[in-house]
Design a protein around this motif. Structure first.
Motif, PDB file in Angstrom:
ATOM      1  N   PHE A 118       0.881  -1.168   0.000  1.00 16.18           N
ATOM      2  CA  PHE A 118       0.000   0.000   0.000  1.00 16.18           C
ATOM      3  C   PHE A 118       0.915   1.213   0.000  1.00 16.18           C
ATOM      4  CE2 PHE A 118      -2.709  -3.346   1.494  1.00 16.18           C
ATOM      5  CZ  PHE A 118      -3.881  -3.099   0.792  1.00 16.18           C
ATOM      6  N   THR A 119       0.820   1.989  -1.071  1.00 15.95           N
ATOM      7  CA  THR A 119       1.709   3.136  -1.195  1.00 15.95           C
ATOM      8  C   THR A 119       0.948   4.255  -1.874  1.00 15.95           C
ATOM      9  OG1 THR A 119       3.918   3.816  -1.920  1.00 15.95           O
ATOM     10  CG2 THR A 119       2.699   2.378  -3.408  1.00 15.95           C
ATOM     11  N   CYS A 120       1.621   5.342  -2.157  1.00  9.69           N
ATOM     12  CA  CYS A 120       0.940   6.450  -2.824  1.00  9.69           C
ATOM     13  C   CYS A 120       1.957   7.327  -3.532  1.00  9.69           C
ATOM     14  CB  CYS A 120       0.131   7.268  -1.819  1.00  9.69           C
ATOM     15  SG  CYS A 120       1.148   8.223  -0.675  1.00  9.69           S
ATOM     16  N   CYS A 126       3.606  10.714  -0.647  1.00  9.85           N
ATOM     17  CA  CYS A 126       4.304  10.623   0.640  1.00  9.85           C
ATOM     18  C   CYS A 126       5.804  10.474   0.392  1.00  9.85           C
ATOM     19  CB  CYS A 126       3.789   9.418   1.426  1.00  9.85           C
ATOM     20  SG  CYS A 126       4.796   9.015   2.857  1.00  9.85           S
ATOM     21  N   ALA A 131       7.200   7.182   1.308  1.00 13.33           N
ATOM     22  CA  ALA A 131       6.886   6.118   0.346  1.00 13.33           C
ATOM     23  C   ALA A 131       7.725   6.275  -0.914  1.00 13.33           C
ATOM     24  CB  ALA A 131       5.396   6.140   0.006  1.00 13.33           C
ATOM     25  N   ASN A 134      -2.799   2.071  -4.253  1.00 11.48           N
ATOM     26  CA  ASN A 134      -2.898   3.429  -3.707  1.00 11.48           C
ATOM     27  C   ASN A 134      -4.337   3.669  -3.243  1.00 11.48           C
ATOM     28  OD1 ASN A 134      -2.970   6.174  -3.211  1.00 11.48           O
ATOM     29  ND2 ASN A 134      -1.907   6.755  -5.094  1.00 11.48           N
ATOM     30  N   ASP A 136      -3.215  11.797  -6.177  1.00 12.57           N
ATOM     31  CA  ASP A 136      -3.142  10.354  -5.961  1.00 12.57           C
ATOM     32  C   ASP A 136      -4.160   9.602  -6.809  1.00 12.57           C
ATOM     33  OD1 ASP A 136      -1.063   9.485  -4.213  1.00 12.57           O
ATOM     34  OD2 ASP A 136      -1.992  10.645  -2.619  1.00 12.57           O
ATOM     35  N   THR A 194       1.640   4.682   4.270  1.00 17.37           N
ATOM     36  CA  THR A 194       2.328   4.381   3.022  1.00 17.37           C
ATOM     37  C   THR A 194       3.824   4.552   3.270  1.00 17.37           C
ATOM     38  OG1 THR A 194       2.087   6.680   2.304  1.00 17.37           O
ATOM     39  CG2 THR A 194       0.433   5.107   1.535  1.00 17.37           C
ATOM     40  N   PRO A 195       4.622   3.532   2.975  1.00 15.42           N
ATOM     41  CA  PRO A 195       4.226   2.220   2.464  1.00 15.42           C
ATOM     42  C   PRO A 195       3.920   1.225   3.596  1.00 15.42           C
ATOM     43  CG  PRO A 195       6.621   2.420   2.417  1.00 15.42           C
ATOM     44  CD  PRO A 195       6.094   3.691   3.029  1.00 15.42           C
ATOM     45  N   HIS A 196       2.911   0.381   3.357  1.00 17.35           N
ATOM     46  CA  HIS A 196       2.574  -0.686   4.306  1.00 17.35           C
ATOM     47  C   HIS A 196       2.591  -1.985   3.496  1.00 17.35           C
ATOM     48  CE1 HIS A 196       0.255  -1.219   8.333  1.00 17.35           C
ATOM     49  NE2 HIS A 196       1.048  -2.236   8.114  1.00 17.35           N
ATOM     50  N   ILE A 249      -2.386   6.822   5.869  1.00 19.81           N
ATOM     51  CA  ILE A 249      -3.298   6.803   4.726  1.00 19.81           C
ATOM     52  C   ILE A 249      -4.507   7.656   5.084  1.00 19.81           C
ATOM     53  CG2 ILE A 249      -4.873   5.355   3.364  1.00 19.81           C
ATOM     54  CD1 ILE A 249      -2.783   3.129   3.545  1.00 19.81           C
TER      55      ILE A 249
END
Lengths: 242, 206
Positions: free
Chosen positions: B71-73, B76, B79, B104, B111, B146-148, B203
Motif C-alpha cells: 500500500f503506497t501512494c 508521501c 513512500a 494506492n 493520488d 504508506t508504504p505498508h 493513509i
C-alpha cells in the motif's frame, strides 16, 4: 410511559458508553498501552552509555542539559561557530517589517538532538505530569499541515501539569531544516530530534506512521495515541487536565 | 424485568434500533484501522483499475507462489524513497514466482490514476500500480501508512505485515523484512519476522 422514557434513557446511556469504548480503544485499554519504561535500573549506567553514544564530535551534538536559547533560529545549538547562515533563509535582512517582527518575537526555538536513552530520561523526568508529544518529520506532509493546530493547543493548554513536546524523526543531517520549520511555527516548546530508528521508537510507543500525537500519563505510560490532532483536546479534558 | 413489559420493550427496542443506526455509521466511519496480522487469510480485491488501463484482481495471480502487496501512494516522501527498492525487488523476484503489486488508497487529486500513471512512468515502476478508489481494500487489509507491506503465501494467508525494511535510507538498512519473508516462503522455511510496525505517512481514509 414514564417507564418507556426511562428505558429509552438508559438505553441511550448504554449506547453512548459503548460508542465511546469502540471509537477509542487505545484509551480504554490502558493495559495495552505502550509502557514508557522509567529507566530506574538504567540510571546508574546512563552517563556512561551516553558518553559511548557520543561518537559524533561534542560540538555537533547538543546534550540533554538545558539548552542555551540560540539568538538565531538558523543555527543548531552548539553549532554556532559554523560559517554563514544557510541560504534558505535570507529574509530577515531584506524587510524592515520582518525585522520588527523578529525583534518583538525573540527566537527561542531550539531543536535538541537526543538518542533513545536520552528521550527516555527526558520523559522519566516529567513523571507526575501529562506530556503531549507531536511526533513529526519533514517528510510527513500531514504533520506539517497539522502543526499549527498542535501549536494552538499547546499555547492554550500548556501548564505546570501539562507539557508539550515536539519529537522530530528526520535524520540528523536535516536538523537545520527541521529547526527552520519549527522557527516558522514559532514552536518555543521543548523540541527534540530523536536520533534513533523510528521503527524502534514506534515499537516502544506502539504506533504506526506519522503524524502521531501521544499523551503520556503521569505514571509515564502512553494513555492515548492518535493521528488526528483534533482528538487530543477532548482527551485532555477527559483526563481533567485543561 | 424487561420480559414483563411487552409494549415497553418493543417500543424501546425500536427506538434503540433507530438510534443505533446513525451511531453504527459513526463507529464504522471512525473505527481505527488495524493491520491484519500474520496467519490471517488475506482479503481479496477485484477489478481495481491499474495504470495500464486494465482491471486487476488478486485472482489473476493464482499461479504466484508469493504475492507482495504494497500500500503506497504518489505523495508521501517516505513512500517515494521506497519506489526504487520496490522496482528492484519486483524485477529480481519476477521469475521466481513472486508477484509485487502496489495499491494506492489515497483520494487527493495527486493520488488519482492520471497522476499515478505519470509518477509510475517518471520513476519507472516495474510493477502494477492500482487505485483503490473505494478505499475498501486498504481498509480490509488494515493498511495504515504508506508504504505498508503485506506478504501473502501460496494459500494467500498473510505471512508478513509491516515495513519493507528498517531504514528509509537504503545505506542504513540492516533488516530486509520483506525480502527475508519471501526468501523463507520460497524455501519452505518459517518467516523469521512476521510482523513489524510500518512507518510512513498515514493513509487518508475518508
Amino acid at each position: 410511559m414514564i417507564r418507556n422514557v426511562r428505558i429509552l434513557i438508559s438505553g441511550l446511556v448504554l449506547l453512548s458508553l459503548s460508542a465511546c469504548g469502540k471509537s477509542e480503544p487505545a484509551a480504554q485499554k490502558p493495559n495495552e498501552a505502550g509502557t514508557v519504561k522509567a529507566p530506574a535500573k538504567d540510571e546508574a549506567v546512563a552517563p556512561k552509555k551516553e558518553e559511548k553514544a557520543s561518537s559524533i564530535p561534542a560540538a555537533d551534538r547538543p546534550t540533554l542539559a538545558p539548552p542555551a536559547p540560540v539568538a538565531t533560529t538558523k543555527m543548531p545549538p552548539g553549532d554556532a561557530s559554523k560559517t554563514a547562515p544557510p541560504a534558505t533563509k535570507p529574509k530577515a535582512t531584506d524587510s524592515s517589517a520582518e525585522k520588527g517582527k523578529a525583534a518583538s518575537k525573540p527566537a527561542d526555538v531550539v531543536l535538541q538532538v537526543v538518542n533513545e536513552k536520552e528521550f527516555d530520561q527526558f520523559l522519566a523526568s516529567h513523571k507526575g505530569k501529562y506530556v503531549v508529544i507531536d511526533a513529526w518529520a519533514l517528510w510527513c506532509i500531514q504533520c506539517r499541515q497539522k502543526f499549527p493546530k498542535y501549536m494552538e493547543l499547546a499555547n492554550k493548554k500548556a501548564g505546570e501539569k501539562l507539557v508539550f513536546v515536539t519529537a522530530n524523526f528526520d535524520d540528523t543531517d536535516q536538523q537545520e531544516e527541521a529547526q527552520e520549520f519549527l522557527a516558522e511555527q514559532e514552536s518555543e516548546l521543548k523540541n527534540l530530534l530523536i536520533d534513533a530508528s523510528i521503527a524502534k521508537v514506534q515499537e516502544k510507543f506502539k504506533f504506526e506512521g506519522l503524524p502521531q500525537y501521544l499523551i503520556i500519563g503521569p505514571d509515564g505510560e502512553v494513555v492515548f495515541r492518535t493521528s488526528e490532532i483534533e482528538n487530543v483536546a477532548p482527551k485532555l479534558d477527559g483526563f481533567g487536565v485543561n | 424485568m424487561h420480559s414483563q413489559m411487552g409494549p415497553a420493550k418493543s417500543f424501546s427496542r425500536v427506538a434503540l434500533w433507530a438510534l443505533s443506526l446513525p451511531l453504527a455509521f459513526v463507529l464504522i466511519a471512525h473505527a481505527a484501522v488495524t493491520p491484519l496480522g500474520p496467519g490471517t487469510a488475506a482479503p481479496t480485491w477485484k477489478e481495481l483499475p491499474g495504470i495500464d488501463g486494465a482491471k486487476h484482481s488478486l485472482a489473476d495471480l493464482d499461479d504466484a507462489k508469493v504475492v507482495v502487496v504494497a500500500f503506497t501512494c504518489n505523495t508521501c516522501p517516505f513512500a517515494q524513497s521506497y519506489e526504487e527498492r520496490f522496482s528492484t525487488f519486483a524485477k529480481k523476484y519476477a521469475d521466481r514466482g513472486v508477484e509485487f503489486v502496489a495499491i494506492n488508497c489515497n483520494l487527493d487529486e495527486d493520488d488519482l490514476l492520471p497522476a499515478m500513471k505519470e509518477r509510475a512512468k517518471a520513476q519507472g515502476f516495474a510493477f502494477p500500480y492500482l487505485h483503490d478508489a473505494s478505499q475498501s481494500v486498504g481498509r480490509a487489509f488494515g493498511a495504515k501508512v504508506t508504504p505498508h507491506l503485506y506478504v501473502l503465501d501460496k494459500d494467500r494467508k498473510i505471512a508478513y505485515v509491516g515495513s519493507f525494511d528498517d531504514a528509509r535510507k537504503p545505506e542504513r538498512v540492516t533488516k530486509e523484512y520483506v525480502v527475508d519473508a519471501v526468501e523463507a516462503l520460497l524455501s519452505g522455511k518459517e518467516v523469521p519476522v512476521a510482523k513489524t510496525r510500518a512507518t510512513g505517512c498515514s493513509i487518508r481514509y475518508e
